[in-house]
Design a protein around this motif. Structure first.
Motif, mmCIF file in Angstrom:
data_model
loop_
_atom_site.group_PDB
_atom_site.id
_atom_site.type_symbol
_atom_site.label_atom_id
_atom_site.label_comp_id
_atom_site.label_asym_id
_atom_site.label_seq_id
_atom_site.Cartn_x
_atom_site.Cartn_y
_atom_site.Cartn_z
ATOM 1 N N PHE A 193 -0.324 -0.932 -4.136
ATOM 2 C CA PHE A 193 -1.150 0.266 -3.968
ATOM 3 C C PHE A 193 -0.294 1.490 -3.670
ATOM 4 N N GLU A 209 -8.659 -4.935 -9.011
ATOM 5 C CA GLU A 209 -8.825 -5.958 -7.967
ATOM 6 C C GLU A 209 -7.530 -6.191 -7.194
ATOM 7 N N ARG A 210 -6.404 -5.876 -7.820
ATOM 8 C CA ARG A 210 -5.115 -6.086 -7.136
ATOM 9 C C ARG A 210 -4.285 -4.820 -7.030
ATOM 10 N N MET A 232 -0.308 -7.742 -4.127
ATOM 11 C CA MET A 232 -1.095 -6.558 -4.463
ATOM 12 C C MET A 232 -0.186 -5.331 -4.407
ATOM 13 N N TYR A 239 -4.526 -0.702 -6.200
ATOM 14 C CA TYR A 239 -5.340 0.406 -5.722
ATOM 15 C C TYR A 239 -4.594 1.718 -5.905
ATOM 16 N N ASN A 240 -5.212 2.594 -6.686
ATOM 17 C CA ASN A 240 -4.698 3.943 -6.880
ATOM 18 C C ASN A 240 -5.331 4.794 -5.776
#
Lengths: 329, 336
Positions: free
Chosen positions: A27, A49-50, A25, A52-53
């Motif tokens: 972010f 889903e993988r 993931m 993240y901002n």
């Protein structure tokens, strides 16, 4: 081999590795729009889903990287600027760097933190730092400083697939450099220095962004009859002490080039290690070309006054190879 | 054990298990305190005495696959989540048989295999880790939950607001369990804190409740609701457990305070009464409405005391930590 820019090499690794391993993931702040270009298409390709901002809260983000890794994910945290290592430092120093050791080895933390560092872009003191020293001193995180697009690909792949917290420090200001990048799977091991140019009179050990000015200085010196070997540690933790020492023992002289502020810099650490390892082979004092212990100024003219340049590297080399320069003159 | 008709046997067994877990924590902590006061144990210890109901109630509805983060006052959380008492005592004594091989000690007891991501010496250090674990669970599409056990001192760390916000924005399966013992180390929390704790969660639209943190069943019920909501993908919850810390911030605090105090003995004693102390209270309730007999409670007392003494013996008989290990475990294998 394909020719690409440094930042493109990084971008390609994100896309390739996240495709290859669904457990990865990513972010960080503004990763959706990819302001540095390195996360371009990542959000679009792998989705919310993988990817993240996140909101702007570095101290939580560094701690969250630890939690997500502890929960079994393979984590990439984009910290944007190298300076934000300081804003996120609590969880970096207290959790990320220590939990494996303090839990008796129970916790693998596969975390890659990527951040662009360095000055030369008139972004002033809060966006121009080179935070190698603080990260090197924490004990428990790797510090990776690729200089070329090929090393960016190889070291980033190793970082992402590895099981330790690793700071991948992106030579962002001058990250637009192009270079040949090996096709397909390409991993560069940590703790293995590389020689960009061979030479016999002096070793110039240059870190990250400083490889390019070091190579330019070596070219100038070559024309003046001084043969400089340009060595790049590639990773500061772990550090290839023997690899650098082999070059220093061969040439008998060492000039270190580092974008850190001088006090407790990566350069001063390597200088201490080399003084210890190569004392008998040294023909001259070890010199450092670094940044003075002041905040990076805004104005370009002021910034370049304190920034390591090819001219300053040439001068430092000549200060230890005086007799050689004299002979060729 | 006496059979009492018309009593829900399952509930009786569950309640006795809760009682036993709380008592195991109490007796362990008393023994740790004794060793610390006598100077027999290295380091500083922060005891959980008086707060057992919140940790046990919270962890009673969790599985090994669920995560908790804990605090510097983490022995109780470790035992509540199923940590091994022998391995904990060995850790406190700095032994290689310790749960962290003697490398973490009192403020860092962790058992990752049971989802215990560790006690933490940094006040508020578990907050972002718990939020990250919630994010990791969500990315992995798992059914687990992440529970952040933290104190009212930690609630004044800025990361709490940041993480409450993010957990709500993305509906992370996180349960924020605030154990409000009224004390931030040596400072009365009310003197340095504005507003109601639950309002901080409500500010981001998160469901928040305040429960009697010394009532294990009240905590358990609030947790059940929060865990159900998290597992159903409906996001985080905030539970404030009002409780009280009977012991000092750390066992050696008298040496630091030099005769001064931040609270009165009367105040402390008021929380030790049968209607306040979480264990005495629950014992009465077990006898009155839980179908338990005094013999049941005595049997538990015997078992727990034995377990604690065995753990102490195990720890004392174990070999010291291995200094060489430091270099083996700081990094995992670096080879690509």
């Amino acid at each position: 081999m394909a020719k690409m820019r440094y930042i493109q090499a990084i971008n390609q690794v994100f896309l390739d590795e996240m495709e290859r391993d669904k457990n990865i993931m990513l972010f960080g702040e503004d990763v959706e729009l990819a302001i540095f270009g390195d996360t371009r298409e990542v959000y679009k390709t792998f989705g919310p889903e993988r990817v993240y901002n996140t909101p702007i809260c570095e101290n939580s983000l560094t701690g969250m990287a630890v939690g997500a890794a502890a929960a079994g994910r393979r984590v990439i945290l984009h910290l944007m600027f190298g300076n934000f290592v300081y804003t996120g430092m609590d969880a970096i120093a207290h959790q990320m760097a220590k939990l494996r050791m303090m839990t008796g080895g129970q916790m693998d933390l596969p975390i890659t933190v990527i951040a662009g560092y360095g000055g030369g872009r008139s972004l002033a003191g809060q966006h121009s730092d080179t935070p190698f020293p603080v990260l090197m001193n924490i004990g428990g995180v790797n510090v990776v400083t690729p200089a070329t697009p090929a090393d960016a690909k190889g070291l980033l792949t190793t970082a992402i697939r590895g099981n330790n917290p690793t700071f991948f420090l992106e030579a962002s200001g001058r990250g637009g450099d192009s270079g040949e990048v090996p096709d397909g799977e390409y991993l560069v091991p940590f703790g293995k220095a590389t020689v960009h140019k061979e030479g016999s009179d002096v070793t110039i050990c240059a870190i990250g962004t400083m490889v390019r000015p070091a190579l330019r200085a070596a070219k100038t010196l070559e024309a003046e009859g001084i043969s400089a070997e340009v060595v790049d540690p590639r990773t500061l933790v772990p550090l290839d002490e023997d690899g650098i020492a082999a070059s220093v023992s061969k040439t008998g002289r060492l000039v270190l080039v580092d974008e850190c502020k001088d006090r407790c810099s990566a350069a001063s650490h390597i200088a201490a290690v080399m003084a210890d390892k190569c004392f008998g082979d040294l023909k001259a004092p070890i010199k450092r070309v670094t940044v003075p212990n002041v905040s990076m100024p805004y104005a370009g003219v002021a910034e370049m006054a304190i920034f390591p340049t090819p001219e300053k590297i040439v001068a430092a080399v000549k200060s230890v190879t005086g007799e050689l320069a004299g002979a060729s003159a | 054990m006496t059979e009492i008709p018309n009593v829900d046997e399952q509930r009786r067994a569950e309640w006795l298990a809760l009682y036993e877990r709380m008592l195991l924590i109490r007796r362990s902590e008393e023994r740790v305190g004794k060793a610390a006061q006598a100077g027999e144990m290295p380091g500083g210890v922060h005891l959980y005495i008086g707060q057992e109901a919140s940790g046990v109630g919270a962890c009673s509805v969790l599985e090994d696959t669920d995560f908790i983060t804990s605090t510097h006052r983490g022995h109780g959380h470790f035992l509540a989540k199923g940590g091994d008492v022998k391995a904990m005592f060995a850790e406190l004594w700095g032994k290689r048989t310790g749960i962290c091989k003697g490398m973490g000690g009192s403020m860092h007891v962790a058992d990752v295999s049971k989802g215990i991501l560790g006690a933490n010496g940094i006040v508020g250090g578990g907050i972002a880790i718990a939020n990250g674990a919630g994010m990791g669970i969500k990315v992995g599409k798992e059914k687990a939950v992440s529970v952040c056990l933290f104190g009212d001192g930690a609630a004044n760390q800025g990361v709490l607001m940041e993480c409450l916000n993010m957990s709500m924005v993305w509906k992370f399966p996180v349960i924020w369990v605030l154990e409000n013992n009224g004390l931030s180390e040596f400072t009365i929390t009310d003197k340095v804190t504005a507003g109601e704790q639950t309002d901080r969660a409500r500010a981001v639209g998160m469901p928040a409740v305040t429960v009697d943190g010394n009532d294990v069943i009240a905590v358990q019920e609030a947790m059940k609701e929060a865990v159900d909501r998290a597992r159903a993908g409906e996001g985080p919850s905030f539970i404030e457990c009002k409780t009280y810390r009977i012991r000092g911030h750390l066992e050696a605090e008298d040496a630091f305070l030099g005769g001064y105090s931040y609270r009165t003995q009367e105040e402390i004693d008021a929380w030790k009464t049968p209607d306040k102390d979480p264990i005495l209270r629950f014992a009465s309730r077990l006898l009155a409405e839980g179908g338990a007999s005094q013999a049941d409670l005595d049997e538990i007392e015997d078992r727990v005391s034995k377990q604690v003494e065995e753990a102490v013996e195990f720890a004392l008989a174990s070999e010291d930590a291995d200094p060489e290990l430091i270099f083996d475990i700081t990094f995992a294998d670096q080879r690509p």
